[in-house]
Design a protein around this motif. Structure first.
Motif, mmCIF file in Angstrom:
data_model
loop_
_atom_site.group_PDB
_atom_site.id
_atom_site.type_symbol
_atom_site.label_atom_id
_atom_site.label_comp_id
_atom_site.label_asym_id
_atom_site.label_seq_id
_atom_site.Cartn_x
_atom_site.Cartn_y
_atom_site.Cartn_z
ATOM 1 N N HIS A 35 -4.366 6.769 5.612
ATOM 2 C CA HIS A 35 -3.677 7.952 5.484
ATOM 3 C C HIS A 35 -3.484 8.263 3.954
ATOM 4 C CE1 HIS A 35 -2.500 8.682 9.472
ATOM 5 N NE2 HIS A 35 -2.179 7.233 9.777
ATOM 6 N N LEU A 36 -4.304 7.469 2.908
ATOM 7 C CA LEU A 36 -4.228 7.871 1.682
ATOM 8 C C LEU A 36 -5.420 7.945 0.935
ATOM 9 C CD1 LEU A 36 -2.441 4.293 0.903
ATOM 10 C CD2 LEU A 36 -1.346 6.518 0.943
ATOM 11 N N PRO A 37 -5.451 9.169 0.112
ATOM 12 C CA PRO A 37 -6.616 9.642 -0.538
ATOM 13 C C PRO A 37 -7.252 8.740 -1.598
ATOM 14 C CG PRO A 37 -4.720 10.607 -1.711
ATOM 15 C CD PRO A 37 -4.143 9.776 -0.432
ATOM 16 N N VAL A 38 -7.103 7.436 -1.393
ATOM 17 C CA VAL A 38 -7.687 6.518 -2.284
ATOM 18 C C VAL A 38 -8.476 5.490 -1.363
ATOM 19 C CG1 VAL A 38 -6.408 6.951 -4.366
ATOM 20 C CG2 VAL A 38 -5.704 5.072 -2.656
ATOM 21 N N THR A 39 -9.571 4.796 -1.820
ATOM 22 C CA THR A 39 -10.170 3.835 -1.106
ATOM 23 C C THR A 39 -9.730 2.304 -1.728
ATOM 24 O OG1 THR A 39 -11.948 4.141 -2.048
ATOM 25 C CG2 THR A 39 -11.775 5.366 -0.055
ATOM 26 N N GLY A 40 -9.739 1.469 -0.888
ATOM 27 C CA GLY A 40 -9.415 0.076 -1.267
ATOM 28 C C GLY A 40 -7.931 -0.406 -1.815
ATOM 29 N N LEU A 41 -6.947 0.717 -1.360
ATOM 30 C CA LEU A 41 -5.447 0.077 -2.121
ATOM 31 C C LEU A 41 -5.230 -1.129 -1.411
ATOM 32 C CD1 LEU A 41 -3.168 0.785 -3.726
ATOM 33 C CD2 LEU A 41 -2.111 2.083 -1.730
ATOM 34 N N SER A 42 -5.434 -1.537 -0.176
ATOM 35 C CA SER A 42 -4.962 -2.728 0.441
ATOM 36 C C SER A 42 -5.483 -3.898 -0.254
ATOM 37 C CB SER A 42 -5.255 -2.762 2.065
ATOM 38 O OG SER A 42 -4.214 -1.740 2.707
ATOM 39 N N ALA A 43 -6.711 -3.824 -0.356
ATOM 40 C CA ALA A 43 -7.658 -4.862 -1.010
ATOM 41 C C ALA A 43 -6.962 -5.070 -2.535
ATOM 42 C CB ALA A 43 -9.050 -4.708 -1.064
ATOM 43 N N ALA A 44 -6.831 -4.092 -3.174
ATOM 44 C CA ALA A 44 -6.475 -4.272 -4.498
ATOM 45 C C ALA A 44 -4.924 -4.704 -4.534
ATOM 46 C CB ALA A 44 -6.081 -2.641 -5.309
ATOM 47 N N LEU A 45 -3.963 -4.332 -3.515
ATOM 48 C CA LEU A 45 -2.678 -5.016 -3.438
ATOM 49 C C LEU A 45 -3.023 -6.497 -3.136
ATOM 50 C CD1 LEU A 45 -0.866 -2.440 -1.428
ATOM 51 C CD2 LEU A 45 -0.327 -2.932 -3.857
#
Length: 166
Positions: A35-45
């Motif tokens: 639901h977020l317009p960026v990719t890879g946020l979970s991995a970055a966190l």
């Protein structure tokens, strides 16, 4: 009205900015990546040793959401909640980071409502809650003294992705 807006040059710049604004916090509330317009946020966190907490964790200092729309006239973001889009991420933490796709920017509330009518009022029929957020939480109920963050986030950061950067 008290929010900061950042236009990253690309997806990695957006992720770097989000991680930087999380600061020393090691726990966040966040919408699901889908639901977020960026990719890879979970991995970055995860790489930054930041845990995504359960949606009802009241201890998280930062909340990360997407947005269903943004209103140019007022700088407001419209956030609808539902499965994977927890309303607590924009309401409980001291800092709210809203990631907004520039393609969802509309002129004003009237334009957004007209769009909603054309779509059968989907923001209202398909979500459990729709909130219009214009800057940090504010109240002047007590002795008419303005207090920010009394009933929600003290800071709002808008990360405007997919926008032309000059």
């Amino acid at each position: 009205l008290g929010c900061t807006i950042y236009r990253p040059s690309d997806n990695q710049d957006a992720l770097d900015h989000i991680i930087a604004h999380i600061g020393d916090a090691k726990q966040v509330l966040s919408w699901d990546d889908a639901h977020l317009p960026v990719t890879g946020l979970s991995a970055a966190l995860k790489e930054a040793s930041i845990d995504v907490m359960p949606f009802n964790d009241g201890e998280a200092y930062v909340g990360i959401t997407g947005a269903d729309a943004a209103l140019a006239a007022t700088g407001s973001v419209i956030v609808s909640s539902g499965a994977g889009k927890f309303r607590t991420a924009s309401l409980l933490p001291d800092i709210h980071i809203a990631i907004v796709d520039a393609n969802k920017l509309v002129a004003d509330f009237e334009t957004w409502i007209a769009n909603q009518r054309e779509q059968g009022l989907s923001a209202f029929r398909e979500s459990s809650n729709t909130t219009i957020i214009t800057g940090p939480s504010k109240t002047a109920d007590i002795a008419q003294i303005l207090i920010k963050g009394a009933h929600g986030p003290r800071k709002l950061h808008v990360v405007l992705v997919n926008a032309a950067v000059s």
